[in-house]
Design a protein around this motif. Structure first.
Motif, PDB file in Angstrom:
ATOM      1  N   LYS A   3     -11.904  -1.475  33.355  1.00  0.00           N
ATOM      2  CA  LYS A   3     -11.929  -1.194  31.912  1.00  0.00           C
ATOM      3  C   LYS A   3     -10.853  -2.008  31.215  1.00  0.00           C
ATOM      4  CE  LYS A   3      -8.597   2.565  31.359  1.00  0.00           C
ATOM      5  NZ  LYS A   3      -8.340   3.947  30.983  1.00  0.00           N
ATOM      6  N   THR A   4     -11.144  -2.443  30.016  1.00  0.00           N
ATOM      7  CA  THR A   4     -10.142  -3.092  29.178  1.00  0.00           C
ATOM      8  C   THR A   4      -9.838  -2.174  28.006  1.00  0.00           C
ATOM      9  OG1 THR A   4     -11.943  -4.304  28.134  1.00  0.00           O
ATOM     10  CG2 THR A   4     -10.658  -5.490  29.749  1.00  0.00           C
ATOM     11  N   TYR A   5      -8.606  -2.152  27.585  1.00  0.00           N
ATOM     12  CA  TYR A   5      -8.220  -1.257  26.495  1.00  0.00           C
ATOM     13  C   TYR A   5      -7.004  -1.803  25.770  1.00  0.00           C
ATOM     14  CZ  TYR A   5      -4.649   0.218  29.822  1.00  0.00           C
ATOM     15  OH  TYR A   5      -3.613   0.228  30.718  1.00  0.00           O
ATOM     16  N   ALA A   6      -6.872  -1.370  24.527  1.00  0.00           N
ATOM     17  CA  ALA A   6      -5.714  -1.758  23.725  1.00  0.00           C
ATOM     18  C   ALA A   6      -4.891  -0.512  23.451  1.00  0.00           C
ATOM     19  CB  ALA A   6      -6.162  -2.385  22.417  1.00  0.00           C
ATOM     20  N   THR A   7      -3.576  -0.678  23.447  1.00  0.00           N
ATOM     21  CA  THR A   7      -2.713   0.458  23.160  1.00  0.00           C
ATOM     22  C   THR A   7      -2.046   0.262  21.811  1.00  0.00           C
ATOM     23  OG1 THR A   7      -0.938  -0.637  24.344  1.00  0.00           O
ATOM     24  CG2 THR A   7      -2.228   0.943  25.572  1.00  0.00           C
ATOM     25  N   GLY A   8      -1.989   1.352  21.042  1.00  0.00           N
ATOM     26  CA  GLY A   8      -1.319   1.295  19.749  1.00  0.00           C
ATOM     27  C   GLY A   8       0.182   1.257  19.942  1.00  0.00           C
ATOM     28  N   GLY A  56     -10.683 -11.400  30.211  1.00  0.00           N
ATOM     29  CA  GLY A  56      -9.504 -12.126  29.744  1.00  0.00           C
ATOM     30  C   GLY A  56      -9.825 -13.240  28.767  1.00  0.00           C
ATOM     31  N   LEU A  57     -11.102 -13.375  28.416  1.00  0.00           N
ATOM     32  CA  LEU A  57     -11.527 -14.468  27.540  1.00  0.00           C
ATOM     33  C   LEU A  57     -10.863 -14.412  26.168  1.00  0.00           C
ATOM     34  CD1 LEU A  57     -15.346 -14.476  28.384  1.00  0.00           C
ATOM     35  CD2 LEU A  57     -13.610 -16.111  29.130  1.00  0.00           C
ATOM     36  N   ASP A  58     -10.492 -13.206  25.742  1.00  0.00           N
ATOM     37  CA  ASP A  58      -9.903 -13.068  24.418  1.00  0.00           C
ATOM     38  C   ASP A  58      -8.462 -13.568  24.369  1.00  0.00           C
ATOM     39  OD1 ASP A  58      -9.188 -11.006  26.130  1.00  0.00           O
ATOM     40  OD2 ASP A  58      -8.672  -9.671  24.485  1.00  0.00           O
ATOM     41  N   ALA A  59      -7.902 -13.903  25.534  1.00  0.00           N
ATOM     42  CA  ALA A  59      -6.495 -14.312  25.570  1.00  0.00           C
ATOM     43  C   ALA A  59      -6.308 -15.821  25.454  1.00  0.00           C
ATOM     44  CB  ALA A  59      -5.846 -13.811  26.851  1.00  0.00           C
ATOM     45  N   ILE A  60      -7.404 -16.565  25.549  1.00  0.00           N
ATOM     46  CA  ILE A  60      -7.303 -18.025  25.548  1.00  0.00           C
ATOM     47  C   ILE A  60      -6.655 -18.526  24.270  1.00  0.00           C
ATOM     48  CG2 ILE A  60      -8.610 -20.180  25.549  1.00  0.00           C
ATOM     49  CD1 ILE A  60     -10.748 -18.757  27.240  1.00  0.00           C
ATOM     50  N   GLU A  61      -7.075 -17.944  23.144  1.00  0.00           N
ATOM     51  CA  GLU A  61      -6.608 -18.485  21.870  1.00  0.00           C
ATOM     52  C   GLU A  61      -5.087 -18.465  21.729  1.00  0.00           C
ATOM     53  OE1 GLU A  61      -6.991 -16.236  18.395  1.00  0.00           O
ATOM     54  OE2 GLU A  61      -6.355 -17.902  17.138  1.00  0.00           O
ATOM     55  N   LYS A  62      -4.510 -17.289  21.936  1.00  0.00           N
ATOM     56  CA  LYS A  62      -3.085 -17.158  21.681  1.00  0.00           C
ATOM     57  C   LYS A  62      -2.230 -17.367  22.921  1.00  0.00           C
ATOM     58  CE  LYS A  62      -3.570 -14.239  17.640  1.00  0.00           C
ATOM     59  NZ  LYS A  62      -4.055 -12.899  17.350  1.00  0.00           N
ATOM     60  N   GLY A  63      -2.868 -17.444  24.088  1.00  0.00           N
ATOM     61  CA  GLY A  63      -2.091 -17.606  25.308  1.00  0.00           C
ATOM     62  C   GLY A  63      -1.395 -16.340  25.738  1.00  0.00           C
ATOM     63  N   VAL A  64      -1.776 -15.244  25.126  1.00  0.00           N
ATOM     64  CA  VAL A  64      -1.187 -13.938  25.448  1.00  0.00           C
ATOM     65  C   VAL A  64      -2.314 -12.919  25.520  1.00  0.00           C
ATOM     66  CG1 VAL A  64       0.206 -12.057  24.503  1.00  0.00           C
ATOM     67  CG2 VAL A  64       1.049 -14.408  24.371  1.00  0.00           C
ATOM     68  N   HIS A  65      -2.242 -12.020  26.465  1.00  0.00           N
ATOM     69  CA  HIS A  65      -3.300 -11.018  26.575  1.00  0.00           C
ATOM     70  C   HIS A  65      -3.247 -10.039  25.408  1.00  0.00           C
ATOM     71  CE1 HIS A  65      -5.188 -12.049  30.353  1.00  0.00           C
ATOM     72  NE2 HIS A  65      -3.995 -12.299  30.859  1.00  0.00           N
ATOM     73  N   ALA A  66      -4.387  -9.864  24.755  1.00  0.00           N
ATOM     74  CA  ALA A  66      -4.473  -8.980  23.590  1.00  0.00           C
ATOM     75  C   ALA A  66      -4.851  -7.567  24.002  1.00  0.00           C
ATOM     76  CB  ALA A  66      -5.493  -9.527  22.602  1.00  0.00           C
ATOM     77  N   CYS A  67      -5.214  -7.387  25.277  1.00  0.00           N
ATOM     78  CA  CYS A  67      -5.543  -6.055  25.756  1.00  0.00           C
ATOM     79  C   CYS A  67      -5.103  -5.924  27.206  1.00  0.00           C
ATOM     80  CB  CYS A  67      -7.048  -5.807  25.624  1.00  0.00           C
ATOM     81  SG  CYS A  67      -8.072  -6.890  26.602  1.00  0.00           S
ATOM     82  N   SER A  68      -5.184  -4.715  27.737  1.00  0.00           N
ATOM     83  CA  SER A  68      -4.841  -4.469  29.129  1.00  0.00           C
ATOM     84  C   SER A  68      -6.114  -4.246  29.929  1.00  0.00           C
ATOM     85  CB  SER A  68      -3.948  -3.230  29.238  1.00  0.00           C
ATOM     86  OG  SER A  68      -2.842  -3.350  28.370  1.00  0.00           O
TER      87      SER A  68
END
Lengths: 255, 255
Positions: free
Chosen positions: B73-78, B96-108
């Motif tokens: 599961k992938t999830y974001a924490t507030g 992990g595809l959403d992390a390519i743009e910024k070079g940092v993971h946007a979710c866990s």
DNA sequence: GCTTTCCCTTGATCCCGATCAAGGGATTGG
DNA sequence: CCAATCCCTTGATCGGGATCAAGGGAAAGC
């Protein structure tokens, strides 16, 4: 009078290298020579007007589109007609990325206000990106960015009240306008209340009511499509607060 | 007993060319020689267990991950903790595809059940894709696919009742399981009701109630995590109907 | 210029789902 | 083996937003 073709052709025909959007768009990170090559495959049409269609759900996928000026909405239609708005697109944003996989457009795109659009044949872009690593990289980045934005939207729709959704919409719009050098607090909405409602998963009446409430609270001025944000911080805190309200948060440790 | 290392290393160590997921995963469309090259950069670790973490929000982005067996599961924490589930991932899906743009993971990302995972360092994948056009193409396709899936989810969350959301979730799960050669009507949920609720933007109690209602209606059998779909068609029609109910559709022409 | 139509706003009512509350069953730990 | 905990389910109540209904105002068409 409809056909105001007097719109300066200079604006329309600018090459990528002179385009003010270069930093947001595909050319980012490319050398001038590479931009030149990219420029060679971009098709620039005359401006489109409100209601014009870029592509329809089911159309074969040939090109990506970039907004140069104006704005675009993408939407999906159910089997019986009716539409669900999927997104609003501002200058510099790529449209059609979801069609690459299947080679068929999964949604439709229409013009919200008079807009200049660049068309980029994907086959050519793809082979060009194979010869220009930095273009390939930029394409990966833009695809990834789109995924990140969708996830953000999921967060917004996940579990939020009408106020939180509209605040999120306005804050996001404001931020994107600022990135483009436009006013972040004074702008015209190019979409109708109905389209906003569809996008946010709300009823038109609710959108209208929340606008009124925000006005009463002194957060913004609203007159039809004209919006002036008076207290952006308040709106931002509504969005931020949503996160912790809805998701309990770290437990306060046992006694 | 925790460390059940007896899990066959054969399963873990299979090369891409022998992997049953090849058709869904990166190798699709590649020649055997190209697959060989891809294989060279893939890292295969020993199986991970429930609760193990692949990466956390804010971590620097180094690799993409592919589920080989199990689920994630992938999830974001507030800011205050608490989590919003963003997605559940089955074998063959890239994470992990959403992390390519910024070079940092946007979710866990964490493991829901004992799972085998392939790790693919992105820098190497990117440069390899530059030498193998069909790999580049497949990467574009997979990124695009992710965007399409997110849009589908937006549609589901846009304007739908609890029944429509849960039906949509089950139908989607069923379809994805079938694609992987598993039973489309008899499966175990690896995620808790709480996680389903978060994903669908509902309360846990509502998820539970709708499961019960579906059971009463004869649509499915449910016993804790074990689900047997009895009337997939009914569930599908709930999802399809949603489209036209919520979006008026073509007007019936004036009298 | 006038009508028509669409868009937006406001009010009243109703219903679905969140929340509060409680209890049972399975798993875990002592 | 029993207690503690977590997960799931069911019931009762409450509230936010959808829906129904009405009206005003701007743009569009005749």
């Amino acid at each position: 009078m409809r056909a105001r073709k007097v719109i300066s052709f200079d604006t329309i025909r600018v090459a990528c290298k002179n385009c003010t959007l270069a930093a947001l768009c595909l050319p980012r990170g490319l050398t001038p020579e590479d931009v030149e090559q990219l420029d060679g495959i971009v098709k620039r049409s005359k401006p489109l007007h409100r209601g014009d269609s870029l592509f329809c759900q089911g159309d074969p996928f040939r090109s990506l589109f970039v907004v140069k000026t104006g704005s675009i909405k993408t939407y999906a239609t159910g089997p019986e007609g009716g539409e669900q708005v999927l997104g609003f697109h501002l200058p510099g944003e790529l449209i059609g990325l979801d069609a690459i996989e299947k080679g068929v457009h999964a949604c439709s795109a229409t013009v919200l206000e008079t807009s200049a659009i660049c068309e980029i044949p994907f086959a050519q872009l793809e082979s060009l990106s194979n010869r220009i690593p930095s273009l390939q990289h930029q394409l990966y980045r833009l695809l990834s960015k789109e995924i990140g934005q969708d996830a953000e939207m999921l967060l917004l729709l996940g579990k939020k009240s009408a106020e939180e959704r509209l605040a999120g919409f306005l804050v996001s719009l404001s931020r994107r306008l600022r990135q483009r050098g436009l006013s972040a607090t004074d702008f015209y909405l190019s979409m109708s209340r109905h389209e906003i409602a569809s996008y946010l998963g709300l009823a038109v009446e609710t959108v209208s009511r929340v606008f009124s409430r925000f006005h009463e609270e002194g957060f913004l001025e609203v007159e039809r499509k004209h919006i002036q944000l008076r207290d952006l911080t308040a709106l931002e805190s509504i969005v931020a607060k949503a996160m912790m309200d809805h998701h309990p948060g770290s437990k306060p440790a046992q006694p």
